[in-house]
Each structure stands twice: as C-alpha cells, then as structure tokens.
Design a protein around this motif. Sequence first.
Motif, PDB file in Angstrom:
ATOM      1  N   LEU A  16       0.862  -1.186   0.000  1.00  0.00           N
ATOM      2  CA  LEU A  16       0.000   0.000   0.000  1.00  0.00           C
ATOM      3  C   LEU A  16       0.893   1.228   0.000  1.00  0.00           C
ATOM      4  CD1 LEU A  16      -2.828  -0.835   2.556  1.00  0.00           C
ATOM      5  CD2 LEU A  16      -3.101  -0.465   0.113  1.00  0.00           C
ATOM      6  N   LYS A  17       0.866   1.932  -1.098  1.00  0.00           N
ATOM      7  CA  LYS A  17       1.789   3.048  -1.269  1.00  0.00           C
ATOM      8  C   LYS A  17       1.595   4.143  -0.221  1.00  0.00           C
ATOM      9  CE  LYS A  17       3.974   5.401  -5.129  1.00  0.00           C
ATOM     10  NZ  LYS A  17       3.953   5.611  -6.579  1.00  0.00           N
ATOM     11  N   GLU A  18       0.339   4.293   0.257  1.00  0.00           N
ATOM     12  CA  GLU A  18       0.104   5.393   1.203  1.00  0.00           C
ATOM     13  C   GLU A  18       0.716   5.144   2.580  1.00  0.00           C
ATOM     14  OE1 GLU A  18      -4.250   4.092   0.313  1.00  0.00           O
ATOM     15  OE2 GLU A  18      -2.325   3.831  -0.688  1.00  0.00           O
ATOM     16  N   ASN A  19       0.891   3.881   2.951  1.00  0.00           N
ATOM     17  CA  ASN A  19       1.521   3.578   4.245  1.00  0.00           C
ATOM     18  C   ASN A  19       2.312   2.273   4.111  1.00  0.00           C
ATOM     19  OD1 ASN A  19       2.252   3.518   6.927  1.00  0.00           O
ATOM     20  ND2 ASN A  19       0.214   3.075   7.727  1.00  0.00           N
ATOM     21  N   PRO A  20       3.393   2.311   3.335  1.00  0.00           N
ATOM     22  CA  PRO A  20       4.072   1.059   2.978  1.00  0.00           C
ATOM     23  C   PRO A  20       4.808   0.384   4.137  1.00  0.00           C
ATOM     24  CG  PRO A  20       5.283   2.940   2.099  1.00  0.00           C
ATOM     25  CD  PRO A  20       4.010   3.478   2.682  1.00  0.00           C
ATOM     26  N   PHE A  87       0.594 -13.542   9.524  1.00  0.00           N
ATOM     27  CA  PHE A  87       0.259 -12.955   8.225  1.00  0.00           C
ATOM     28  C   PHE A  87      -0.505 -11.647   8.373  1.00  0.00           C
ATOM     29  CE2 PHE A  87       0.534 -17.474   7.075  1.00  0.00           C
ATOM     30  CZ  PHE A  87       1.178 -17.426   5.840  1.00  0.00           C
ATOM     31  N   GLY A  88      -0.187 -10.678   7.523  1.00  0.00           N
ATOM     32  CA  GLY A  88      -1.144  -9.614   7.258  1.00  0.00           C
ATOM     33  C   GLY A  88      -2.240 -10.296   6.454  1.00  0.00           C
ATOM     34  N   SER A  89      -3.467 -10.277   6.944  1.00  0.00           N
ATOM     35  CA  SER A  89      -4.533 -11.068   6.314  1.00  0.00           C
ATOM     36  C   SER A  89      -4.684 -10.723   4.830  1.00  0.00           C
ATOM     37  CB  SER A  89      -5.853 -10.786   7.039  1.00  0.00           C
ATOM     38  OG  SER A  89      -6.923 -11.348   6.320  1.00  0.00           O
ATOM     39  N   TRP A  90      -4.697 -11.770   4.005  1.00  0.00           N
ATOM     40  CA  TRP A  90      -4.956 -11.557   2.576  1.00  0.00           C
ATOM     41  C   TRP A  90      -5.611 -12.786   1.979  1.00  0.00           C
ATOM     42  CZ3 TRP A  90      -5.934  -7.380   0.343  1.00  0.00           C
ATOM     43  CH2 TRP A  90      -6.050  -7.321  -1.055  1.00  0.00           C
ATOM     44  N   LYS A  91      -6.450 -12.562   0.961  1.00  0.00           N
ATOM     45  CA  LYS A  91      -7.316 -13.640   0.458  1.00  0.00           C
ATOM     46  C   LYS A  91      -6.563 -14.815  -0.156  1.00  0.00           C
ATOM     47  CE  LYS A  91      -8.160 -10.513  -3.363  1.00  0.00           C
ATOM     48  NZ  LYS A  91      -9.131  -9.553  -3.860  1.00  0.00           N
ATOM     49  N   SER A  92      -5.337 -14.584  -0.638  1.00  0.00           N
ATOM     50  CA  SER A  92      -4.647 -15.677  -1.339  1.00  0.00           C
ATOM     51  C   SER A  92      -3.661 -16.442  -0.448  1.00  0.00           C
ATOM     52  CB  SER A  92      -3.902 -15.107  -2.553  1.00  0.00           C
ATOM     53  OG  SER A  92      -2.984 -14.110  -2.135  1.00  0.00           O
ATOM     54  N   TYR A  93      -3.740 -16.227   0.869  1.00  0.00           N
ATOM     55  CA  TYR A  93      -2.717 -16.816   1.749  1.00  0.00           C
ATOM     56  C   TYR A  93      -3.062 -18.188   2.327  1.00  0.00           C
ATOM     57  CZ  TYR A  93       0.216 -12.593   1.721  1.00  0.00           C
ATOM     58  OH  TYR A  93       1.047 -11.565   1.358  1.00  0.00           O
ATOM     59  N   GLU A  94      -4.166 -18.764   1.896  1.00  0.00           N
ATOM     60  CA  GLU A  94      -4.539 -20.067   2.454  1.00  0.00           C
ATOM     61  C   GLU A  94      -3.487 -21.156   2.206  1.00  0.00           C
ATOM     62  OE1 GLU A  94      -8.661 -22.522   2.908  1.00  0.00           O
ATOM     63  OE2 GLU A  94      -8.673 -20.362   2.688  1.00  0.00           O
ATOM     64  N   THR A 112      -4.418  -5.472   8.134  1.00  0.00           N
ATOM     65  CA  THR A 112      -3.378  -4.547   7.687  1.00  0.00           C
ATOM     66  C   THR A 112      -3.858  -3.649   6.549  1.00  0.00           C
ATOM     67  OG1 THR A 112      -1.109  -4.495   6.829  1.00  0.00           O
ATOM     68  CG2 THR A 112      -2.477  -6.307   6.089  1.00  0.00           C
ATOM     69  N   THR A 113      -5.171  -3.733   6.261  1.00  0.00           N
ATOM     70  CA  THR A 113      -5.714  -2.954   5.144  1.00  0.00           C
ATOM     71  C   THR A 113      -6.943  -2.179   5.610  1.00  0.00           C
ATOM     72  OG1 THR A 113      -6.969  -4.917   4.535  1.00  0.00           O
ATOM     73  CG2 THR A 113      -4.962  -4.509   3.293  1.00  0.00           C
ATOM     74  N   SER A 114      -7.410  -1.316   4.750  1.00  0.00           N
ATOM     75  CA  SER A 114      -8.591  -0.532   5.084  1.00  0.00           C
ATOM     76  C   SER A 114      -9.845  -1.262   4.610  1.00  0.00           C
ATOM     77  CB  SER A 114      -8.477   0.845   4.442  1.00  0.00           C
ATOM     78  OG  SER A 114      -9.334   1.721   5.115  1.00  0.00           O
ATOM     79  N   ILE A 162      -3.448  -0.278   9.905  1.00  0.00           N
ATOM     80  CA  ILE A 162      -3.444   0.455   8.634  1.00  0.00           C
ATOM     81  C   ILE A 162      -3.079   1.934   8.812  1.00  0.00           C
ATOM     82  CG2 ILE A 162      -5.976   0.713   8.717  1.00  0.00           C
ATOM     83  CD1 ILE A 162      -3.867   0.580   5.517  1.00  0.00           C
ATOM     84  N   HIS A 163      -3.497   2.548   9.917  1.00  0.00           N
ATOM     85  CA  HIS A 163      -3.195   3.972  10.104  1.00  0.00           C
ATOM     86  C   HIS A 163      -2.101   4.205  11.152  1.00  0.00           C
ATOM     87  CE1 HIS A 163      -6.279   4.870   7.315  1.00  0.00           C
ATOM     88  NE2 HIS A 163      -7.287   4.588   8.103  1.00  0.00           N
ATOM     89  N   GLU A 164      -1.296   3.174  11.395  1.00  0.00           N
ATOM     90  CA  GLU A 164      -0.169   3.350  12.321  1.00  0.00           C
ATOM     91  C   GLU A 164       1.121   3.436  11.507  1.00  0.00           C
ATOM     92  OE1 GLU A 164      -0.447   0.574  15.613  1.00  0.00           O
ATOM     93  OE2 GLU A 164      -2.499   1.215  16.022  1.00  0.00           O
TER      94      GLU A 164
END
Length: 437
Positions: A16-20, A87-94, A112-114, A162-164
């Motif tokens: 995420l470019k805004e808070n990498p 993990f930072g939760s993501w749909k493809s991590y199973e 870890t996302t909005s 996400i906002h830290e």
Amino acid sequence: SLYRMKPLLIISGRYLKENPYRELRLKESFEKHGYEVVLALPSRAINANGYPNEVKDDAVFRRAGAVWLSSEDDYKRYMAKSYCVIFGSWKSYEPLTEMAHMLGKPVLNFNTTSGLDYWPHGVNRGCVKGPFSKRHLLYLQEVLPNYGSLDEKDIIITGSIIHEHYESAKPVDMSYEEFIRYYGLDPIKPVVVFFPKGIGSFRRFIDAWFPAWSEEKRDAYNQWFLDKYAEICFYVKEANCNLIVKMHPTAYTSYLTRSDEEYAYWSRFPWVKVLKPEHTYACYKHATCGIGVNTHSSLDMGYYNKPFIYVDSDLIEQPKHPVFHVNHLCSLPKGPSSHWHEEPSESVNPRFPSWLGYFCRAKELPTLLNGEVQKPIPHKYWRMFVEEFWYRDDGRSCERIVDVVSNYIENWNSIKGLYTSLSAHSKFKYRRLNNIA
C-alpha cells in the motif's frame, strides 16, 4: 525457550503506497518484547497485490532487514526456520498457511488494510479491526462454505495497523498551506475529497458480481457510475469547493501512465486534482469532507473525524452475494450520523451501514457543502464510530497484536507435545513432498 531462539516470520498483507512501512512498526513492536523477527515482502508472484520489484531496493525496508519472497520456495525456506508465522490477512494466503500448519507451526494473522477486507485463511487465531469486523467474520463463516472456521474466542479485536506509522519513515507531513499550494487549490474554499472506484477496474468487478447479466446491462451499470462521478464533479464545482480525487492505488498507477481510461476520464475535469498516494495522510488531515457513491472510505474519513457524504448510494443495485449484505451486523444507528438522533435512515446505503456525515442527491451537494458539512461532528458520535469499526485510534494496535501473539505462543508451547505427535505424519508428508531434509 525455543520460541525465543527461532524468529517469528511476518508476511506482509499487501503493498500500500500510502503507508508502505506499517508492518515494520509491528516488527519493531515485537522486537521491543525481545523477539527476533523476519518481515517478508511478497512479490507479485506470490500475491497479486504484493510488492512491485522496485521495492527490493527500498532503503527503509533494506535498513530494517526485510526479506523478499520471489517465490513460494523462498517462503518455505524462511517459514521452516521460524517458530511462528504471522500474516497480514490476505485472500490468497490459504496455501501458505496450510504449509505452515503441515510443519506444526502456530499461524496467526492481523488486519493490515482498510475497508472491510479480512480473511481468516486457515489461521489459528485472527486479530480484527473492531467489533463490527468480528461480527462480520463470524457471519461470513456461517453463510459462506469454506470461508473460515475460527471460533469466536479465536477472533480477537485489536484494532488495525493500517493507520499506524513506522517512526523511522513516517508519511509526508504537509501543512495546510503546503498542501493547498502543492495541488493549486484555493485556500479559502473547502477541500472536498472524492473516492471513486477505478474507472477501468470497476468494469471487471461488474462482470464478477453479475455473471448472469447481459453485456448491455453490465455496460449500463458501469455507465451509471461514470455519469454519477461526472455529476458529482460538476456539482462540487458549482458549490465553489476545491475537489481532490483519491484514486484506488492501482488506479493511480494506471493514471500515471496516461495510457488508459483512468487518465482519459479524469482529464475531462480540469478543476479536479488527483491525489498522490503518498499524500493520503496530509489529505485526511486537511480535508473538509469526503464524498463517495459505492465505497468504504467513510471508514477512514471517520477514523480522522471527518464527515463523509454518500451520494445517491440508494440507487445502486447490489450483487446477491452475502458479502454485500452485512448492514444488519452493525450496532450503531443506521445511515448517516446527521440522522442518528432522530429517525436513522436505514436504507440509504446498502453498501455500508453507518457513517459520520450525510446522505444526499447529487444536486443537493452545493447546499450541503456550503452549510451543514462545515459543522463539526459531535464528539460522542465520533467515539461511537471509532469503537464500532476501529476499536481504538490510540496508535497501539501493534502492541495489542504482539500481546495476542505472545499469549498464543505461551499456550501453544503447553499443548505442543500433543500437537506435535498429531502432526508428525503431516510433517513427514510435507518434507517428502518438498524435499526438505
């Protein structure tokens, strides 16, 4: 003990470019508690929303010792040497979670996302944003086959990172004057931030959402949004306000290349300024309000105590899929906070249940933008909103995640003997399949 000798492996959820660097903040929090930590950045080969290749040379990540995962083999190597995978939760991590389970590792994840994005993807314990997220997850597990099977007690509300921000590389901080000057705005006019969907990418979503529809019907649905966005741009101009568009990060990348619909669309409105992702936090700080039609960005604006206006959102046909019908899970009064004290507006936004701000027709924007929107949101409403959707805004979500992981590992050690004997067979199978000695 063993788990202090082996590193914890954190897999970043997405780029995420805004808070990498948000996950470096988490890494640092673990290190302050005496853990050795490896932060791994997934390439696009592992996660379609992973890190672009140029991040390999990023000085901040390099200094912090982040490692690059160019393939699943890289992941297997780091995972085999670690005590626990987070993990930072993501749909493809199973599949990655499954590999860790096969080696008898404890696996956890965190938000870890909005937006409302969170996937359990087979972890032992999940850290979610807030009470709404927990209800949301339990509901989706109930109604969607194979979505997940986390027990209520294993879904822990910690807030989101996400906002830290990572202390050593905080996002660009701009004063109001600098922000106004950078974007060529008028310093005495309100700053309105518009959150559209990606012009090109949204059409592909429609295909997935409405597979039974004809091509013509899908085109018409897409066109409705394009026309609505144009209408909003004209009415904000009529209201005599500054207008900034905050694109989805992927859409912004396309916009920069000037090669697709994104650039062609927005360049039709010369008074619209396109926000750079790295100025996202300056924008939250200096915005008067946000506007959207079919977005969850009211979550972020609300976090920063800024009003959000949903425009004509009641006119949108929602896909049938249960993930689009979750408003009943919200414990706040429904609809915009402008009506919480009287008759909450139940049905004005099928896409998002409750937010700080307003709902209106596009043509009502000039009146609203020059009137009500200028008033501060009642403090009590802001706190209610943060608690429901974010749990806390105290900048301590990382610390709470560390506590959850630490407690889990302590308990894991006590049951590990039992688990190890149960998993010996799958370990053997995994090692044989993957040629690990």
